[in-house]
Structures are given as structure tokens and as C-alpha cells.
Design a protein around this motif. Structure first.
Motif, PDB file in Angstrom:
ATOM      1  N   UNK A 106     -16.920   5.764   1.290  1.00 32.01           N
ATOM      2  CA  UNK A 106     -16.290   4.502   0.902  1.00 32.01           C
ATOM      3  C   UNK A 106     -14.924   4.269   1.548  1.00 32.01           C
ATOM      4  N   UNK A 107     -13.991   5.226   1.486  1.00 32.19           N
ATOM      5  CA  UNK A 107     -12.684   4.945   2.109  1.00 32.19           C
ATOM      6  C   UNK A 107     -12.749   4.824   3.621  1.00 32.19           C
ATOM      7  N   UNK A 108     -13.643   5.585   4.256  1.00 32.40           N
ATOM      8  CA  UNK A 108     -13.801   5.474   5.705  1.00 32.40           C
ATOM      9  C   UNK A 108     -14.384   4.113   6.083  1.00 32.40           C
ATOM     10  N   UNK A 109     -15.336   3.665   5.293  1.00 29.46           N
ATOM     11  CA  UNK A 109     -15.930   2.345   5.509  1.00 29.46           C
ATOM     12  C   UNK A 109     -14.881   1.251   5.340  1.00 29.46           C
ATOM     13  N   UNK A 110     -14.003   1.444   4.372  1.00 37.57           N
ATOM     14  CA  UNK A 110     -12.924   0.495   4.119  1.00 37.57           C
ATOM     15  C   UNK A 110     -11.990   0.391   5.329  1.00 37.57           C
ATOM     16  N   UNK A 111     -11.715   1.519   5.959  1.00 34.13           N
ATOM     17  CA  UNK A 111     -10.877   1.542   7.157  1.00 34.13           C
ATOM     18  C   UNK A 111     -11.533   0.757   8.288  1.00 34.13           C
ATOM     19  N   UNK A 112     -12.802   1.022   8.509  1.00 42.22           N
ATOM     20  CA  UNK A 112     -13.522   0.361   9.597  1.00 42.22           C
ATOM     21  C   UNK A 112     -13.586  -1.149   9.372  1.00 42.22           C
ATOM     22  N   UNK A 113     -13.841  -1.548   8.140  1.00 44.65           N
ATOM     23  CA  UNK A 113     -13.900  -2.976   7.816  1.00 44.65           C
ATOM     24  C   UNK A 113     -12.545  -3.649   8.036  1.00 44.65           C
ATOM     25  N   UNK A 114     -11.457  -2.950   7.713  1.00 42.00           N
ATOM     26  CA  UNK A 114     -10.118  -3.512   7.910  1.00 42.00           C
ATOM     27  C   UNK A 114      -9.847  -3.750   9.388  1.00 42.00           C
ATOM     28  N   UNK A 127      -4.086   4.102   7.507  1.00 38.95           N
ATOM     29  CA  UNK A 127      -4.150   5.338   6.732  1.00 38.95           C
ATOM     30  C   UNK A 127      -4.364   4.984   5.265  1.00 38.95           C
ATOM     31  N   UNK A 128      -4.417   5.994   4.419  1.00 39.78           N
ATOM     32  CA  UNK A 128      -4.763   5.797   3.016  1.00 39.78           C
ATOM     33  C   UNK A 128      -3.650   6.257   2.090  1.00 39.78           C
ATOM     34  N   UNK A 129      -3.614   5.670   0.908  1.00 35.73           N
ATOM     35  CA  UNK A 129      -2.671   6.101  -0.123  1.00 35.73           C
ATOM     36  C   UNK A 129      -3.348   5.990  -1.481  1.00 35.73           C
ATOM     37  N   UNK A 130      -2.939   6.867  -2.395  1.00 36.55           N
ATOM     38  CA  UNK A 130      -3.473   6.822  -3.748  1.00 36.55           C
ATOM     39  C   UNK A 130      -2.335   6.915  -4.750  1.00 36.55           C
ATOM     40  N   UNK A 131      -2.527   6.399  -5.953  1.00 31.19           N
ATOM     41  CA  UNK A 131      -1.444   6.429  -6.941  1.00 31.19           C
ATOM     42  C   UNK A 131      -1.078   7.857  -7.327  1.00 31.19           C
ATOM     43  N   UNK A 132       0.205   8.093  -7.482  1.00 21.91           N
ATOM     44  CA  UNK A 132       0.685   9.367  -8.037  1.00 21.91           C
ATOM     45  C   UNK A 132       0.693   9.236  -9.551  1.00 21.91           C
ATOM     46  N   UNK A 217      -1.032   0.297   8.626  1.00 19.08           N
ATOM     47  CA  UNK A 217      -1.528  -0.367   7.424  1.00 19.08           C
ATOM     48  C   UNK A 217      -2.033   0.699   6.450  1.00 19.08           C
ATOM     49  N   UNK A 218      -1.536   0.629   5.215  1.00 18.35           N
ATOM     50  CA  UNK A 218      -1.920   1.589   4.190  1.00 18.35           C
ATOM     51  C   UNK A 218      -2.923   0.944   3.239  1.00 18.35           C
ATOM     52  N   UNK A 219      -4.073   1.569   3.092  1.00 23.76           N
ATOM     53  CA  UNK A 219      -5.098   1.054   2.195  1.00 23.76           C
ATOM     54  C   UNK A 219      -5.102   1.871   0.901  1.00 23.76           C
ATOM     55  N   UNK A 220      -4.968   1.218  -0.246  1.00 32.43           N
ATOM     56  CA  UNK A 220      -5.002   1.948  -1.520  1.00 32.43           C
ATOM     57  C   UNK A 220      -6.426   2.388  -1.851  1.00 32.43           C
ATOM     58  N   UNK A 221      -6.562   3.631  -2.280  1.00 34.00           N
ATOM     59  CA  UNK A 221      -7.847   4.167  -2.707  1.00 34.00           C
ATOM     60  C   UNK A 221      -7.656   4.898  -4.032  1.00 34.00           C
ATOM     61  N   UNK A 222      -8.759   5.122  -4.718  1.00 29.77           N
ATOM     62  CA  UNK A 222      -8.696   5.842  -5.982  1.00 29.77           C
ATOM     63  C   UNK A 222      -8.402   7.313  -5.737  1.00 29.77           C
TER      64      UNK A 222
END
Length: 248
Positions: A106-114, A127-132, A217-222
Motif C-alpha cells: 500500500x505505501x509503495x503504491x501510494x508513492x507511485x501514484x503520487x 518519502x514517508x512519515x508516520x505519527x509519533x 514530498x512526504x506522504x503520511x502513512x499509518x
């Protein structure tokens, strides 16, 4: 159609946990579990393990993985894969850390779609980021924090707790997940850029990207990403892997 490659940098001599990529995880080395997870996503036109280690190369080739042998004197994983950026026909190259055996589709797919939506090519790197979730995570230098602008472009990364909570207790922050996706020409450019003082100070390659004006660009992920940086992380990973296997 946009072509996408996965490059998995694999160094044997990790500072915090030497030899971790060859440690057993459910009957296979960690690096093989990472390669298998990347393969199982079905997202990539090419997947390469990039290493300077004959031991890692031998293990990976026995499993059928494609291996590229790099020079030894690379400062970062990005520099290691950048050595081979010109050898792929891919438009996008995703750097998947060798110690991320639980990477999901899912997160890799999200990157490609972006990237596919970015027709004006305003994005150089994703790249990716998640809540602390806890103050303990926030304060730990092992967790890299990122501050973003209103459009989720990275402004700064640090091992220090940023943003500093001056008048209120800990409430919200973002943890950086060390997966990078590059336009091919950007990765080739990075290979030519001298290392910066901030990068050397914090031991964070992303600060070099920012200092040379590249847009990340930072994409938020769970939550749910598990990298293996210490022997304790490996114990957790083994429990997680065994639980998933038993559940299946």
C-alpha cells in the motif's frame, strides 16, 4: 507507461548491529525476507539488491535475486544505489532499506501514484512519515523527526525532538520512514553532490537533498513499519513474523 525499479542497498557492516541482514528471520536471512516482500508487491519492473559484500551477494544470488556489486566507499545507501542509476530503464527508483522485511504494497503504491499525478514534475523525491505516538518516541534520537510545510514538503529532518513544544506538552509530531523514491535524473544528480555539514552532523542523507534545493514530498502513512536496527528489533521481528505465519 512509467517504469518503476526497486533498489535495495545492503551493507554487511552496520554500526549498531553488524551482520544483521544475514540474521535468520523465519528460516531465511533478513535481506531475503525484504527482497521477497518487495517482489510480492508486484509493483516493480526491476528489483536489484545493491551490495559491496560477497557474503550478501552469494546468499541473494542463491535465492534468485538480481545483485549489483557496488564500491565499498559509499557514505549512505542512497550513494550506493546512485552508482547504478544510469543502468536502469526505470523512470522512478525506490530505495527500500534492506532491514525492512515487513514492507507492504500500500505505501509503495501510494508513492507511485503520487509520482504519476505529478505532471509538472514539481516533486523530486518522495518519502514517508508516520505519527509519533509517545513522548518517549519523540525524544529518542533513534527516531528521525520531520517538519513539513502546508503541502507536506519536508522543511527539515532531525534526530532531535522537532518541533520543540515550548508552551504545551507533547501532542503531535511526525517520524520519518526511511524509504525514498527518486526520479531517475534526480538520483543521478545526487551521485554528483558533495556531502554537506548538516548531513555529516546528524548522519541524515536527506539533509543533503534539502540543502541542494531538492523537493521532498512526504506522504503520511499509518504506523506499523518495523526496521531492524538492533538485536532487540530482531527479536520483535521474529515474533511478528511467526505470528503472521501462524495466523496464515
Amino acid at each position: 507507461m512509467m517504469k518503476v525499479a526497486a533498489f535495495i542497498p545492503a551493507r554487511l557492516d552496520s554500526r549498531r548491529f553488524p551482520g544483521k541482514l544475514l540474521k535468520d528471520l523465519g528460516g531465511k536471512p533478513v535481506i531475503i525476507r525484504t527482497w521477497q516482500s518487495a517482489t510480492q508487491t508486484g509493483l516493480f519492473d526491476e528489483i536489484y539488491i545493491v551490495t559491496d559484500s560477497p557474503e550478501i551477494a552469494g546468499v541473494c544470488e542463491e535465492e534468485g535475486a538480481k545483485v549489483l556489486i557496488s564500491r565499498k566507499n559509499h557514505f549512505t545507501g542512497t550513494d550506493r544505489i546512485a552508482e547504478f542509476a544510469g543502468k536502469t530503464l526505470a523512470d522512478i527508483i525506490i530505495n527500500i532499506q534492506g532491514d525492512e522485511p515487513f514492507i507492504r504494497k500500500e505505501p509503495l503504491e501510494k508513492i507511485i501514484e503520487e509520482f504519476s499525478r505529478d505532471n509538472d514534475k514539481k516533486i523530486d523525491i518522495i518519502s514517508l512519515m508516520q505519527p509519533i505516538e509517545t513522548e518517549e518516541e519523540f525524544l529518542s534520537p533513534d527516531n528521525v523527526k520531520v517538519v513539513v510545510d502546508k503541502d507536506n514538503f519536508a522543511m527539515y529532518f532531525s534526530r532531535s525532538p522537532i518541533p520543540y513544544h515550548r508552551d504545551i506538552s507533547f501532542s503531535k509530531a511526525w517520524k520519518h520512514i526511511g524509504i525514498y523514491a527518486f526520479r531517475k535524473n534526480i538520483l543521478e544528480k545526487i551521485a554528483t553532490l558533495p556531502h554537506t555539514d548538516l548531513e555529516k552532523l546528524e548522519k541524515l542523507e536527506n539533509l543533503r537533498f534539502l540543502q541542494y534545493g531538492l523537493r521532498i514530498k512526504m506522504l503520511p502513512v499509518k504506523s506499523g513499519f518495523i526496521g531492524i536496527d538492533t538485536p532487540e528489533d530482531l527479536k520483535k521481528a521474529r515474533k511478528m513474523y511467526n505470528h503472521a505465519r501462524n495466523k496464515a
